[in-house]
Design a protein around this motif. Structure first.
Motif, PDB file in Angstrom:
ATOM      1  N   GLY A   1      -3.968  -8.379 -10.898  1.00 18.74           N
ATOM      2  CA  GLY A   1      -3.494  -7.207 -11.610  1.00 18.74           C
ATOM      3  C   GLY A   1      -1.995  -7.040 -11.442  1.00 18.74           C
ATOM      4  O   GLY A   1      -1.481  -7.134 -10.332  1.00 18.74           O
TER       5      GLY A   1
ATOM      6  N   THR B   1      -5.999  -7.824 -16.264  1.00 17.57           N
ATOM      7  CA  THR B   1      -6.738  -7.837 -15.000  1.00 17.57           C
ATOM      8  C   THR B   1      -6.671  -6.481 -14.310  1.00 17.57           C
ATOM      9  O   THR B   1      -7.682  -5.984 -13.797  1.00 17.57           O
ATOM     10  CB  THR B   1      -6.202  -8.948 -14.073  1.00 17.57           C
ATOM     11  OG1 THR B   1      -6.280 -10.195 -14.772  1.00 17.57           O
ATOM     12  CG2 THR B   1      -6.992  -9.033 -12.788  1.00 17.57           C
TER      13      THR B   1
ATOM     14  N   SER C   1      -9.815  -3.984 -13.598  1.00 13.37           N
ATOM     15  CA  SER C   1     -10.078  -3.566 -12.216  1.00 13.37           C
ATOM     16  C   SER C   1     -10.374  -2.077 -12.115  1.00 13.37           C
ATOM     17  O   SER C   1     -11.165  -1.653 -11.283  1.00 13.37           O
ATOM     18  CB  SER C   1      -8.890  -3.889 -11.305  1.00 13.37           C
ATOM     19  OG  SER C   1      -8.728  -5.268 -11.166  1.00 13.37           O
ATOM     20  N   VAL C   2      -9.712  -1.301 -12.958  1.00 11.49           N
ATOM     21  CA  VAL C   2      -9.922   0.154 -12.921  1.00 11.49           C
ATOM     22  C   VAL C   2     -10.804   0.631 -14.070  1.00 11.49           C
ATOM     23  O   VAL C   2     -10.831   1.813 -14.407  1.00 11.49           O
ATOM     24  CB  VAL C   2      -8.578   0.924 -12.857  1.00 11.49           C
ATOM     25  CG1 VAL C   2      -7.906   0.719 -11.503  1.00 11.49           C
ATOM     26  CG2 VAL C   2      -7.643   0.542 -13.986  1.00 11.49           C
TER      27      VAL C   2
ATOM     28  N   GLU D   1      -3.632  -1.446   1.209  1.00 10.61           N
ATOM     29  CA  GLU D   1      -4.909  -1.301   0.515  1.00 10.61           C
ATOM     30  C   GLU D   1      -5.087   0.157   0.152  1.00 10.61           C
ATOM     31  O   GLU D   1      -4.904   1.041   0.986  1.00 10.61           O
ATOM     32  CB  GLU D   1      -6.075  -1.758   1.401  1.00 10.61           C
ATOM     33  CG  GLU D   1      -6.291  -3.229   1.331  1.00 10.61           C
ATOM     34  CD  GLU D   1      -7.601  -3.673   1.960  1.00 10.61           C
ATOM     35  OE1 GLU D   1      -8.487  -2.837   2.248  1.00 10.61           O
ATOM     36  OE2 GLU D   1      -7.730  -4.885   2.156  1.00 10.61           O
TER      37      GLU D   1
ATOM     38  N   ARG E   1      -7.557   2.957  -2.395  1.00  3.79           N
ATOM     39  CA  ARG E   1      -8.762   3.142  -3.199  1.00  3.79           C
ATOM     40  C   ARG E   1      -8.327   3.579  -4.590  1.00  3.79           C
ATOM     41  O   ARG E   1      -7.666   4.589  -4.752  1.00  3.79           O
ATOM     42  CB  ARG E   1      -9.670   4.201  -2.572  1.00  3.79           C
ATOM     43  CG  ARG E   1     -10.284   3.742  -1.249  1.00  3.79           C
ATOM     44  CD  ARG E   1     -10.971   4.854  -0.537  1.00  3.79           C
ATOM     45  NE  ARG E   1      -9.927   5.781  -0.057  1.00  3.79           N
ATOM     46  CZ  ARG E   1     -10.173   6.953   0.497  1.00  3.79           C
ATOM     47  NH1 ARG E   1     -11.412   7.379   0.622  1.00  3.79           N
ATOM     48  NH2 ARG E   1      -9.192   7.718   0.909  1.00  3.79           N
TER      49      ARG E   1
ATOM     50  N   ARG F   1     -11.781   4.321 -10.860  1.00  2.61           N
ATOM     51  CA  ARG F   1     -12.166   3.671 -12.105  1.00  2.61           C
ATOM     52  C   ARG F   1     -12.334   4.715 -13.209  1.00  2.61           C
ATOM     53  O   ARG F   1     -12.520   5.896 -12.933  1.00  2.61           O
ATOM     54  CB  ARG F   1     -13.464   2.882 -11.917  1.00  2.61           C
ATOM     55  CG  ARG F   1     -13.304   1.723 -10.946  1.00  2.61           C
ATOM     56  CD  ARG F   1     -14.607   0.961 -10.750  1.00  2.61           C
ATOM     57  NE  ARG F   1     -15.249   0.572 -11.994  1.00  2.61           N
ATOM     58  CZ  ARG F   1     -14.935  -0.509 -12.713  1.00  2.61           C
ATOM     59  NH1 ARG F   1     -13.984  -1.309 -12.293  1.00  2.61           N
ATOM     60  NH2 ARG F   1     -15.577  -0.784 -13.824  1.00  2.61           N
TER      61      ARG F   1
ATOM     62  N   VAL G   1     -12.683   1.633  -6.485  1.00  2.00           N
ATOM     63  CA  VAL G   1     -12.410   0.210  -6.308  1.00  2.00           C
ATOM     64  C   VAL G   1     -11.350   0.087  -5.222  1.00  2.00           C
ATOM     65  O   VAL G   1     -10.469   0.944  -5.108  1.00  2.00           O
ATOM     66  CB  VAL G   1     -11.942  -0.423  -7.646  1.00  2.00           C
ATOM     67  CG1 VAL G   1     -10.683   0.212  -8.151  1.00  2.00           C
ATOM     68  CG2 VAL G   1     -11.774  -1.911  -7.527  1.00  2.00           C
TER      69      VAL G   1
ATOM     70  N   LEU H   1      -8.203  -1.753  -3.867  1.00  2.00           N
ATOM     71  CA  LEU H   1      -7.137  -2.611  -4.387  1.00  2.00           C
ATOM     72  C   LEU H   1      -6.150  -2.952  -3.277  1.00  2.00           C
ATOM     73  O   LEU H   1      -5.673  -2.066  -2.575  1.00  2.00           O
ATOM     74  CB  LEU H   1      -6.388  -1.908  -5.518  1.00  2.00           C
ATOM     75  CG  LEU H   1      -7.194  -1.549  -6.762  1.00  2.00           C
ATOM     76  CD1 LEU H   1      -6.374  -0.667  -7.687  1.00  2.00           C
ATOM     77  CD2 LEU H   1      -7.661  -2.805  -7.477  1.00  2.00           C
TER      78      LEU H   1
ATOM     79  N   ARG I   1      -4.792  -6.624  -6.320  1.00  2.00           N
ATOM     80  CA  ARG I   1      -5.941  -7.529  -6.272  1.00  2.00           C
ATOM     81  C   ARG I   1      -7.163  -6.716  -5.914  1.00  2.00           C
ATOM     82  O   ARG I   1      -7.156  -5.967  -4.936  1.00  2.00           O
ATOM     83  CB  ARG I   1      -5.695  -8.625  -5.238  1.00  2.00           C
ATOM     84  CG  ARG I   1      -6.704  -9.740  -5.276  1.00  2.00           C
ATOM     85  CD  ARG I   1      -6.258 -10.926  -4.426  1.00  2.00           C
ATOM     86  NE  ARG I   1      -6.011 -10.580  -3.045  1.00  2.00           N
ATOM     87  CZ  ARG I   1      -6.929 -10.639  -2.085  1.00  2.00           C
ATOM     88  NH1 ARG I   1      -8.148 -11.025  -2.351  1.00  2.00           N
ATOM     89  NH2 ARG I   1      -6.618 -10.308  -0.854  1.00  2.00           N
ATOM     90  N   ASP I   2      -8.217  -6.831  -6.702  1.00  2.27           N
ATOM     91  CA  ASP I   2      -9.466  -6.111  -6.444  1.00  2.27           C
ATOM     92  C   ASP I   2     -10.170  -6.787  -5.275  1.00  2.27           C
ATOM     93  O   ASP I   2     -10.600  -7.932  -5.370  1.00  2.27           O
ATOM     94  CB  ASP I   2     -10.348  -6.135  -7.692  1.00  2.27           C
ATOM     95  CG  ASP I   2     -11.629  -5.335  -7.521  1.00  2.27           C
ATOM     96  OD1 ASP I   2     -11.961  -4.937  -6.390  1.00  2.27           O
ATOM     97  OD2 ASP I   2     -12.306  -5.113  -8.546  1.00  2.27           O
TER      98      ASP I   2
ATOM     99  N   THR J   1     -12.732  -5.155  -3.587  1.00  2.00           N
ATOM    100  CA  THR J   1     -13.941  -4.356  -3.365  1.00  2.00           C
ATOM    101  C   THR J   1     -15.089  -5.227  -2.873  1.00  2.00           C
ATOM    102  O   THR J   1     -15.727  -4.917  -1.852  1.00  2.00           O
ATOM    103  CB  THR J   1     -14.355  -3.623  -4.662  1.00  2.00           C
ATOM    104  OG1 THR J   1     -13.229  -2.899  -5.143  1.00  2.00           O
ATOM    105  CG2 THR J   1     -15.517  -2.690  -4.417  1.00  2.00           C
TER     106      THR J   1
END
Length: 199
Positions: free
Chosen positions: A63, A78, A82-83, A125, A127, A130, A136, A138, A159-160, A162
């Motif tokens: 992403g 991407t 992801s979201v 990182e 959260r 979505r 998710v 990230l 980058r996801d 999860t």
């Protein structure tokens, strides 16, 4: 006669200079045509290069987002997926509070502040929220200041993670259960030893 001779010499010199001017003008026109041709080729190469780079960024497997103030001004496919969005255009214009869990907004603000102050910031990182309300995780890195469409902005890579975090949690749970199983087996063995002697 002296005047005529000077006049003739002046005419020849003027003629010679005119010839040189014509020759130099032709050389300059040829050089100008070469420069113009080269400029057109460079411009075409630049357009192709920009187009290739845009395709690369838009379809990258990570992403990529560009943020100005609280708003997303660019998102690739991407990041949008992801979201939970189908189209990156749906993400453009959203504010970070619409995309980040309220509990992580202060961490994100600190990261953006560091990026603005130092040009780059450490990975983080967060959260993400979505479109459907889900969460998710990230991993955000490369918070870097850039110029985008003529104004300052921040470039970020997401980058996801999860699924990665879910699998790590499952492994940790399995490890804890294995430890509890070993302890239970040890306790059962200790209880079983005196019972075996009594029977």
């Amino acid at each position: 006669r002296g005047r005529e001779k000077k006049s003739e010499t002046a005419r020849r010199e003027i003629s010679r200079l005119n010839t040189k001017v014509v020759e130099r003008s032709a050389e300059l026109e040829a050089a100008n045509a070469q420069v113009s041709s080269l400029a057109q080729k460079l411009e075409a190469d630049l357009v192709t290069s920009q187009s290739d780079f845009q395709i690369l960024i838009e379809t990258a497997p990570i992403g990529i987002g560009i943020i100005r103030g609280p708003k997303v001004i660019f998102a690739n496919e991407t990041l949008a997926r992801s979201v939970g969005y189908e189209n990156p255009a749906e993400v453009v214009g959203l504010t970070m509070p619409a995309l980040v869990h309220p509990g992580d907004l202060s961490k994100l603000a600190e990261k953006m502040r560091l990026s603005a102050a130092e040009g780059v910031s450490p990975p983080l990182e967060i959260r993400g929220l979505r479109k459907d309300g889900g969460v998710v995780i990230l991993a955000m890195s490369q918070g870097r200041r850039i110029q985008f469409d003529g104004a300052p902005a921040q470039f970020a890579v997401f980058r996801d993670v999860t699924e990665e975090r879910r699998l790590q949690e499952q492994v940790a749970t399995a490890d804890r259960l294995a430890t509890i199983g070993l302890m239970a087996a040890g306790v059962a063995h200790e209880i079983n030893n005196p019972l075996a002697a009594a029977v």
